[in-house]
Write an enzyme that holds these catalytic residues in place. Structure first.
Site, PDB file in Angstrom:
ATOM      1  N   HIS A 160     -11.505   8.751  -0.256  1.00 25.78           N
ATOM      2  CA  HIS A 160     -10.191   8.365   0.315  1.00 25.78           C
ATOM      3  C   HIS A 160     -10.418   6.928   0.224  1.00 25.78           C
ATOM      4  CE1 HIS A 160      -9.656  12.188   2.244  1.00 25.78           C
ATOM      5  NE2 HIS A 160      -8.432  12.013   2.382  1.00 25.78           N
TER       6      HIS A 160
ATOM      7  N   LYS B 151      -9.943   4.065   5.506  1.00 22.25           N
ATOM      8  CA  LYS B 151      -9.814   5.333   6.277  1.00 22.25           C
ATOM      9  C   LYS B 151     -11.030   5.228   7.271  1.00 22.25           C
ATOM     10  CE  LYS B 151      -9.755  10.409   6.154  1.00 22.25           C
ATOM     11  NZ  LYS B 151      -8.724  10.547   7.212  1.00 22.25           N
TER      12      LYS B 151
HETATM   13  P1  NAD Z   1      -2.693   3.119   9.602  1.00 20.55           P
HETATM   14  O1  NAD Z   1      -3.570   2.342  10.265  1.00 20.55           O
HETATM   15  O2  NAD Z   1      -1.791   2.757   8.344  1.00 20.55           O
HETATM   16  O3  NAD Z   1      -1.278   3.254  10.478  1.00 20.55           O
HETATM   17  C1  NAD Z   1      -1.594   3.423  11.903  1.00 20.55           C
HETATM   18  C2  NAD Z   1       0.002   3.390  12.818  1.00 20.55           C
HETATM   19  O4  NAD Z   1      -0.579   3.373  14.129  1.00 20.55           O
HETATM   20  C3  NAD Z   1       0.306   1.942  12.731  1.00 20.55           C
HETATM   21  O5  NAD Z   1       1.737   1.902  12.574  1.00 20.55           O
HETATM   22  C4  NAD Z   1       0.182   1.106  13.883  1.00 20.55           C
HETATM   23  O6  NAD Z   1       1.181   0.053  14.538  1.00 20.55           O
HETATM   24  C5  NAD Z   1       0.072   2.428  14.919  1.00 20.55           C
HETATM   25  N1  NAD Z   1      -0.584   2.094  16.099  1.00 20.55           N
HETATM   26  C6  NAD Z   1      -1.734   1.810  16.377  1.00 20.55           C
HETATM   27  N2  NAD Z   1      -2.086   1.680  17.935  1.00 20.55           N
HETATM   28  C7  NAD Z   1      -0.874   1.647  18.284  1.00 20.55           C
HETATM   29  C8  NAD Z   1      -0.417   1.826  19.605  1.00 20.55           C
HETATM   30  N3  NAD Z   1      -1.280   1.363  20.789  1.00 20.55           N
HETATM   31  N4  NAD Z   1       0.861   1.814  19.832  1.00 20.55           N
HETATM   32  C9  NAD Z   1       1.783   2.157  19.184  1.00 20.55           C
HETATM   33  N5  NAD Z   1       1.361   2.303  17.786  1.00 20.55           N
HETATM   34  C10 NAD Z   1       0.261   2.118  17.336  1.00 20.55           C
HETATM   35  O7  NAD Z   1      -2.866   4.622   9.309  1.00 20.55           O
HETATM   36  P2  NAD Z   1      -2.591   5.764   8.303  1.00 20.55           P
HETATM   37  O8  NAD Z   1      -3.124   5.652   7.029  1.00 20.55           O
HETATM   38  O9  NAD Z   1      -0.910   5.667   8.272  1.00 20.55           O
HETATM   39  O10 NAD Z   1      -3.053   7.194   8.953  1.00 20.55           O
HETATM   40  C11 NAD Z   1      -2.399   7.331  10.551  1.00 20.55           C
HETATM   41  C12 NAD Z   1      -3.180   8.743  10.655  1.00 20.55           C
HETATM   42  O11 NAD Z   1      -2.631   9.639   9.923  1.00 20.55           O
HETATM   43  C13 NAD Z   1      -4.755   8.719  10.682  1.00 20.55           C
HETATM   44  O12 NAD Z   1      -5.369   9.768  11.697  1.00 20.55           O
HETATM   45  C14 NAD Z   1      -4.906   9.560   9.408  1.00 20.55           C
HETATM   46  O13 NAD Z   1      -6.113  10.075   8.919  1.00 20.55           O
HETATM   47  C15 NAD Z   1      -3.829  10.461   9.489  1.00 20.55           C
HETATM   48  N6  NAD Z   1      -3.170  10.979   8.161  1.00 20.55           N
HETATM   49  C16 NAD Z   1      -2.876  12.302   8.073  1.00 20.55           C
HETATM   50  C17 NAD Z   1      -2.617  12.978   7.031  1.00 20.55           C
HETATM   51  C18 NAD Z   1      -1.956  14.383   7.069  1.00 20.55           C
HETATM   52  O14 NAD Z   1      -1.299  14.937   6.039  1.00 20.55           O
HETATM   53  N7  NAD Z   1      -2.218  14.837   8.219  1.00 20.55           N
HETATM   54  C19 NAD Z   1      -2.290  12.018   5.911  1.00 20.55           C
HETATM   55  C20 NAD Z   1      -2.693  10.720   5.720  1.00 20.55           C
HETATM   56  C21 NAD Z   1      -3.034  10.295   6.939  1.00 20.55           C
END
Ligand code: NAD
Length: 254
Positions: free
Chosen positions: A140, A144
């Site tokens: 990744h 991450k």
């Molecule tokens: P990222 O860090 O790019 O985005 C996180 C988001 O959360 C941002 O928009 C941020 O503004 C928001 N956020 C954080 N704290 C906040 C708060 N207190 N209030 C409101 N919003 C808040 O992360 P990402 O790469 O988009 O990944 C997010 C999650 O999704 C991770 O846990 C990742 O592992 C997971 N993920 C899951 C899949 C899947 O298929 N299930 C795929 C990719 C990523």
């Protein structure tokens, strides 16, 4: 028409979901919740309270803390939820189960359809090769936060279930003189760097030969389209906890 709320909208996944949703004629983006404005011309909300309302469907890719709050609010208002955040605590899992009593909730650590196919292929391979060793290598991007990935843990849980083992079989990396490999062991190895979006290999090794099942995500639209399919499914599903496998292929449309 589905009225969609995207939580974590300015993040890597949130933006991919927004981009896919904006191209989908059967979805209207009602609100995008994140700390900063995601742009893309959508209505930005900084509070969950204003965004999560009856009649809407929520897709959430954020942080474990936010995921818990989203689940609580969806449960209280019977709002359907698609939850994708990984590395959640057992408290959250309990919260999700409570939410699923009043809302349709679909959770997955990986929304890609290719990964679903890999899991099916893995089951077939392991049934044919009951004695072979299994190791999981995931790659990744450098940003991450959790390791190993939720998907790697899911794959390891699949292997353990098929072999009649539990989490005690998981071996997270090896260093030093750790001794020889046990039979009931599943190695998990997390590689971090660059911009890999999501890459999982299951290595199945026998005497003198080995098999590798590998799934590579090239961009986040793979997860985004799966999440939209899930949103369309929970929008009309009765309250309950679902996984991606629950979605009939014909019901997708995304
Ligand atoms: P990222 O860090 O790019 O985005 C996180 C988001 O959360 C941002 O928009 C941020 O503004 C928001 N956020 C954080 N704290 C906040 C708060 N207190 N209030 C409101 N919003 C808040 O992360 P990402 O790469 O988009 O990944 C997010 C999650 O999704 C991770 O846990 C990742 O592992 C997971 N993920 C899951 C899949 C899947 O298929 N299930 C795929 C990719 C990523």
């Amino acid at each position: 028409m589905i009225s969609l709320v995207v939580v974590g909208a300015s993040g890597r996944m949130g933006r991919a979901v927004l981009e896919a949703a904006l191209e989908d004629g059967s979805i209207e983006v009602a609100a995008a919740v994140s700390r900063s404005d995601p742009g893309l011309g959508v209505k930005w909300e900084s509070s969950l309270e204003a965004a999560i309302r009856p009649g809407r469907v929520v897709i959430e890719f954020s942080t474990p803390e936010v995921a818990g709050e989203v689940a609580r609010r969806c449960g209280a208002q019977a709002v359907p939820l698609v939850s994708g955040t990984t590395a959640l605590t057992s408290e959250y899992e309990a919260l999700i189960s409570a939410t699923a009593r009043s809302s349709a909730v679909l959770r997955s650590a990986n929304f890609s359809l290719g990964l679903l196919a890999l899991r099916r292929a893995l089951e077939t391979a392991l049934r044919a090769l009951p004695e072979w060793d299994v190791e999981i290598v995931e790659r990744h991007h450098r940003g991450k936060a959790d390791s190993p990935s939720g998907t790697a843990l899911r794959l390891a849980a699949d292997v353990a279930a098929l072999r009649g083992w539990d989490e005690r079989a998981f071996r997270h990396g090896r260093e030093g003189r750790v001794g020889t490999r046990h039979d009931a062991e599943i190695g998990l190895h997390a590689v971090r760097g660059g911009s890999w979006v999501g890459d999982h290999s299951v290595l199945i090794a026998g005497a003198g030969e080995a098999l590798e099942l590998r799934h590579t995500v090239q961009d986040r639209s793979a997860f985004a389209h799966g999440a939209l399919r899930a949103a369309k499914f929970v929008a009309h599903a009765p309250a309950g906890l679902y996984t991606l496998e629950a979605i009939p292929v014909a019901a997708g449309g995304a």
